[in-house]
Design a protein around this motif. Sequence first.
Motif, PDB file in Angstrom:
ATOM      1  N   PRO A  89      61.516  34.675  60.756  1.00  0.00           N
ATOM      2  CA  PRO A  89      61.400  33.483  59.898  1.00  0.00           C
ATOM      3  C   PRO A  89      61.032  33.793  58.446  1.00  0.00           C
ATOM      4  O   PRO A  89      60.909  32.870  57.643  1.00  0.00           O
ATOM      5  CB  PRO A  89      60.282  32.687  60.581  1.00  0.00           C
ATOM      6  N   PHE A  90      60.830  35.064  58.093  1.00  0.00           N
ATOM      7  CA  PHE A  90      60.545  35.478  56.700  1.00  0.00           C
ATOM      8  C   PHE A  90      61.545  36.583  56.357  1.00  0.00           C
ATOM      9  O   PHE A  90      61.163  37.696  56.019  1.00  0.00           O
ATOM     10  CB  PHE A  90      59.114  36.023  56.583  1.00  0.00           C
ATOM     11  N   CYS A  91      62.834  36.288  56.441  1.00  0.00           N
ATOM     12  CA  CYS A  91      63.826  37.381  56.501  1.00  0.00           C
ATOM     13  C   CYS A  91      64.107  38.047  55.167  1.00  0.00           C
ATOM     14  O   CYS A  91      64.652  39.149  55.146  1.00  0.00           O
ATOM     15  CB  CYS A  91      65.127  36.885  57.130  1.00  0.00           C
ATOM     16  N   GLY A  92      63.751  37.422  54.018  1.00  0.00           N
ATOM     17  CA  GLY A  92      64.029  38.052  52.724  1.00  0.00           C
ATOM     18  C   GLY A  92      65.478  38.488  52.643  1.00  0.00           C
ATOM     19  O   GLY A  92      66.393  37.704  52.906  1.00  0.00           O
ATOM     20  N   SER A  93      65.718  39.766  52.348  1.00  0.00           N
ATOM     21  CA  SER A  93      67.101  40.251  52.222  1.00  0.00           C
ATOM     22  C   SER A  93      67.757  40.538  53.569  1.00  0.00           C
ATOM     23  O   SER A  93      68.844  41.115  53.613  1.00  0.00           O
ATOM     24  CB  SER A  93      67.171  41.475  51.308  1.00  0.00           C
ATOM     25  N   GLY A  94      67.082  40.194  54.654  1.00  0.00           N
ATOM     26  CA  GLY A  94      67.733  40.210  55.973  1.00  0.00           C
ATOM     27  C   GLY A  94      67.651  41.526  56.728  1.00  0.00           C
ATOM     28  O   GLY A  94      68.315  41.692  57.759  1.00  0.00           O
ATOM     29  N   THR A  95      66.809  42.453  56.262  1.00  0.00           N
ATOM     30  CA  THR A  95      66.837  43.812  56.832  1.00  0.00           C
ATOM     31  C   THR A  95      66.594  43.828  58.342  1.00  0.00           C
ATOM     32  O   THR A  95      67.316  44.509  59.079  1.00  0.00           O
ATOM     33  CB  THR A  95      65.794  44.711  56.134  1.00  0.00           C
ATOM     34  N   ILE A  96      65.568  43.102  58.816  1.00  0.00           N
ATOM     35  CA  ILE A  96      65.241  43.155  60.251  1.00  0.00           C
ATOM     36  C   ILE A  96      66.399  42.570  61.071  1.00  0.00           C
ATOM     37  O   ILE A  96      66.843  43.173  62.063  1.00  0.00           O
ATOM     38  CB  ILE A  96      63.911  42.406  60.536  1.00  0.00           C
ATOM     39  N   ALA A  97      66.910  41.426  60.614  1.00  0.00           N
ATOM     40  CA  ALA A  97      67.995  40.785  61.381  1.00  0.00           C
ATOM     41  C   ALA A  97      69.253  41.651  61.385  1.00  0.00           C
ATOM     42  O   ALA A  97      69.938  41.770  62.414  1.00  0.00           O
ATOM     43  CB  ALA A  97      68.291  39.409  60.782  1.00  0.00           C
ATOM     44  N   ILE A  98      69.558  42.275  60.254  1.00  0.00           N
ATOM     45  CA  ILE A  98      70.777  43.097  60.179  1.00  0.00           C
ATOM     46  C   ILE A  98      70.626  44.344  61.054  1.00  0.00           C
ATOM     47  O   ILE A  98      71.536  44.721  61.802  1.00  0.00           O
ATOM     48  CB  ILE A  98      71.101  43.477  58.704  1.00  0.00           C
ATOM     49  N   GLU A  99      69.439  44.974  60.990  1.00  0.00           N
ATOM     50  CA  GLU A  99      69.213  46.139  61.861  1.00  0.00           C
ATOM     51  C   GLU A  99      69.293  45.720  63.337  1.00  0.00           C
ATOM     52  O   GLU A  99      69.810  46.468  64.173  1.00  0.00           O
ATOM     53  CB  GLU A  99      67.858  46.796  61.551  1.00  0.00           C
ATOM     54  N   ALA A 100      68.762  44.516  63.641  1.00  0.00           N
ATOM     55  CA  ALA A 100      68.827  44.030  65.027  1.00  0.00           C
ATOM     56  C   ALA A 100      70.289  43.841  65.449  1.00  0.00           C
ATOM     57  O   ALA A 100      70.684  44.222  66.561  1.00  0.00           O
ATOM     58  CB  ALA A 100      68.064  42.713  65.153  1.00  0.00           C
ATOM     59  N   ALA A 101      71.090  43.272  64.556  1.00  0.00           N
ATOM     60  CA  ALA A 101      72.501  43.036  64.891  1.00  0.00           C
ATOM     61  C   ALA A 101      73.229  44.373  65.101  1.00  0.00           C
ATOM     62  O   ALA A 101      74.044  44.513  66.021  1.00  0.00           O
ATOM     63  CB  ALA A 101      73.167  42.226  63.784  1.00  0.00           C
ATOM     64  N   THR A 155      58.875  40.167  62.480  1.00  0.00           N
ATOM     65  CA  THR A 155      58.886  39.662  61.112  1.00  0.00           C
ATOM     66  C   THR A 155      57.876  40.363  60.218  1.00  0.00           C
ATOM     67  O   THR A 155      56.946  41.003  60.691  1.00  0.00           O
ATOM     68  CB  THR A 155      58.664  38.125  61.134  1.00  0.00           C
ATOM     69  N   ASN A 156      58.086  40.194  58.943  1.00  0.00           N
ATOM     70  CA  ASN A 156      57.287  40.825  57.892  1.00  0.00           C
ATOM     71  C   ASN A 156      56.937  39.732  56.883  1.00  0.00           C
ATOM     72  O   ASN A 156      57.572  39.609  55.861  1.00  0.00           O
ATOM     73  CB  ASN A 156      58.178  41.952  57.298  1.00  0.00           C
ATOM     74  N   PRO A 157      55.916  38.916  57.231  1.00  0.00           N
ATOM     75  CA  PRO A 157      55.535  37.844  56.285  1.00  0.00           C
ATOM     76  C   PRO A 157      54.923  38.454  55.035  1.00  0.00           C
ATOM     77  O   PRO A 157      54.509  39.614  55.054  1.00  0.00           O
ATOM     78  CB  PRO A 157      54.464  37.053  57.059  1.00  0.00           C
ATOM     79  N   PRO A 158      54.828  37.665  53.948  1.00  0.00           N
ATOM     80  CA  PRO A 158      54.115  38.190  52.784  1.00  0.00           C
ATOM     81  C   PRO A 158      52.677  38.515  53.186  1.00  0.00           C
ATOM     82  O   PRO A 158      52.088  37.784  53.984  1.00  0.00           O
ATOM     83  CB  PRO A 158      54.138  37.023  51.785  1.00  0.00           C
ATOM     84  N   TYR A 159      52.135  39.655  52.690  1.00  0.00           N
ATOM     85  CA  TYR A 159      50.765  39.955  53.069  1.00  0.00           C
ATOM     86  C   TYR A 159      49.878  40.349  51.890  1.00  0.00           C
ATOM     87  O   TYR A 159      48.937  41.099  52.037  1.00  0.00           O
ATOM     88  CB  TYR A 159      50.657  40.981  54.195  1.00  0.00           C
ATOM     89  N   GLY A 160      50.216  39.811  50.753  1.00  0.00           N
ATOM     90  CA  GLY A 160      49.228  39.932  49.681  1.00  0.00           C
ATOM     91  C   GLY A 160      49.473  41.021  48.679  1.00  0.00           C
ATOM     92  O   GLY A 160      49.752  40.731  47.526  1.00  0.00           O
ATOM     93  N   VAL A 161      49.409  42.265  49.109  1.00  0.00           N
ATOM     94  CA  VAL A 161      49.413  43.350  48.128  1.00  0.00           C
ATOM     95  C   VAL A 161      50.675  43.313  47.278  1.00  0.00           C
ATOM     96  O   VAL A 161      50.631  43.482  46.075  1.00  0.00           O
ATOM     97  CB  VAL A 161      49.311  44.720  48.829  1.00  0.00           C
ATOM     98  N   ARG A 162      51.805  43.087  47.924  1.00  0.00           N
ATOM     99  CA  ARG A 162      53.044  43.198  47.166  1.00  0.00           C
ATOM    100  C   ARG A 162      53.630  41.845  46.777  1.00  0.00           C
ATOM    101  O   ARG A 162      54.460  41.774  45.912  1.00  0.00           O
ATOM    102  CB  ARG A 162      54.072  43.989  47.971  1.00  0.00           C
ATOM    103  N   VAL A 163      53.252  40.777  47.440  1.00  0.00           N
ATOM    104  CA  VAL A 163      53.929  39.512  47.153  1.00  0.00           C
ATOM    105  C   VAL A 163      52.980  38.476  46.544  1.00  0.00           C
ATOM    106  O   VAL A 163      53.227  37.969  45.468  1.00  0.00           O
ATOM    107  CB  VAL A 163      54.640  38.956  48.401  1.00  0.00           C
ATOM    108  N   SER A 164      51.892  38.169  47.190  1.00  0.00           N
ATOM    109  CA  SER A 164      50.960  37.193  46.617  1.00  0.00           C
ATOM    110  C   SER A 164      49.561  37.436  47.177  1.00  0.00           C
ATOM    111  O   SER A 164      49.406  38.089  48.206  1.00  0.00           O
ATOM    112  CB  SER A 164      51.431  35.768  46.902  1.00  0.00           C
ATOM    113  N   PRO A 165      48.538  36.922  46.525  1.00  0.00           N
ATOM    114  CA  PRO A 165      47.170  37.272  46.929  1.00  0.00           C
ATOM    115  C   PRO A 165      46.743  36.676  48.275  1.00  0.00           C
ATOM    116  O   PRO A 165      47.194  35.601  48.656  1.00  0.00           O
ATOM    117  CB  PRO A 165      46.313  36.719  45.791  1.00  0.00           C
TER     118      PRO A 165
END
Length: 384
Positions: free
Chosen positions: A209-221, A313-323
């Motif tokens: 549900p936090f797919c961004g550029s789709g890496t996890i879904a594409i690797e899964a496919a 999934t890889n939700p935003p976790y602060g260090v790189r996206v938001s506090p």
Amino acid sequence: MSYRLFAVTAPGLEPYTAAELAALGITPLPPVSMSGPGEVKEESGGLEFEASTTDLFRANLMLRTANRIIYRLGEFSAVSFPELRKKAARLPWETVLRPGQPVALRVTCHKSKMYHSGGVAERVAGAISDRLGKLCPVEKFNENASPLPQLIIVRFNHDVCTISADTSGELLHRRGYRLETAKAPLRETLAAGLLIASGWDGSSPLLDPFCGSGTIAIEAALMARRIAPGKNRRFAFMDWPDFDEKKWKHVLSRAASLEIRSHAPIFASDRDAGAIQMAQNNAKRAGVLDTIQFDCRAVSAIEAPSKPGWVVTNPPYGVRVSPDRDLRDLYARLGDVLRANCPEWNTGILCNSDILIGQTKIRSLEKVRLINGGLPVTLYCGKV
Ligand SMILES: C[S@@+](CC[C@H](N)C(=O)[O-])C[C@H]1O[C@@H](n2cnc3c(N)ncnc32)[C@H](O)[C@@H]1O
């Protein structure tokens, strides 16, 4: 020809690369003890294995979690520059280099009399010319250069010099499909590692549900359809003097014959319309657009099939996206939404904070320690 190869992995991914090698019928050698006086240290960051030429091709083509595959040309002790040059000149350089072909040398020295990496690089370059009868120009290794020089990796440890030739060229996460990236993209190799580590079976539903550029879904496919991740790229071994193109084409066509049409329902969503567009473009380049259902929606609006599956999934976790302080609510909402829409689903959530994960109120059954972008992170595996 037989090769002693080393699959370089990101820390924490070694067991998953070992499982992938086992699936290819390749058994890794036991880890080498790098112990010096008063020190005991096992070699980590990868796996060593014996390989035929076909295995070398298959490892590069098929491994989803390895960063690169290197070929151990030789190992010897040396305590002076003349000794280094003489012994390095005995290695079979003609198997990986043509006379005059550009090389890049990556040197590390640890607790050795030969501690000056520049001096070591100069002697190894000299040894290559001694063996091949012609100077091979030394270049810097820049992943984006084309053509890439042949990368040679020299490591001194307690006066033992190990010299390896890279077989991969560009790092293996560069599959060739992800030309567009949204915020904080994962490496493709790490995304594949998350899927394997989470235990996803390749046929049950999968949701990011936090797919961004789709890496996890594409690797899964790619995994679900058994598509070789390296099928659309070049490798360093293709420039070696005795590259067996016929054998390579045979390995490629064998890999293509394993591809299947998958019915694994793969769902990828993100609230950012731009990210979804990029993810779709990436999936199209990877040849798996029709395998993934993309939706532009916030996590609070996700829908999922009733048959349980995996949320990786890889939700935003602060260090790189938001506090962090902005994220507690998001993690709490993720937990609520999963309990409402995905009961009994398995979870694999990549995050750098026990506190944030605690907000989901999903109990972690297993924690896998990994590194993402140089930072320690954890894959929290649990069940909704
Ligand atoms: C760390 S990035 C994911 C990167 C992705 N794994 C990749 O490889 O490109 C987190 C993503 O979560 C999305 N996001 C943040 N808050 C969201 C929300 N409330 N609902 C859905 N997506 C959200 C962001 O737009 C961003 O694309």
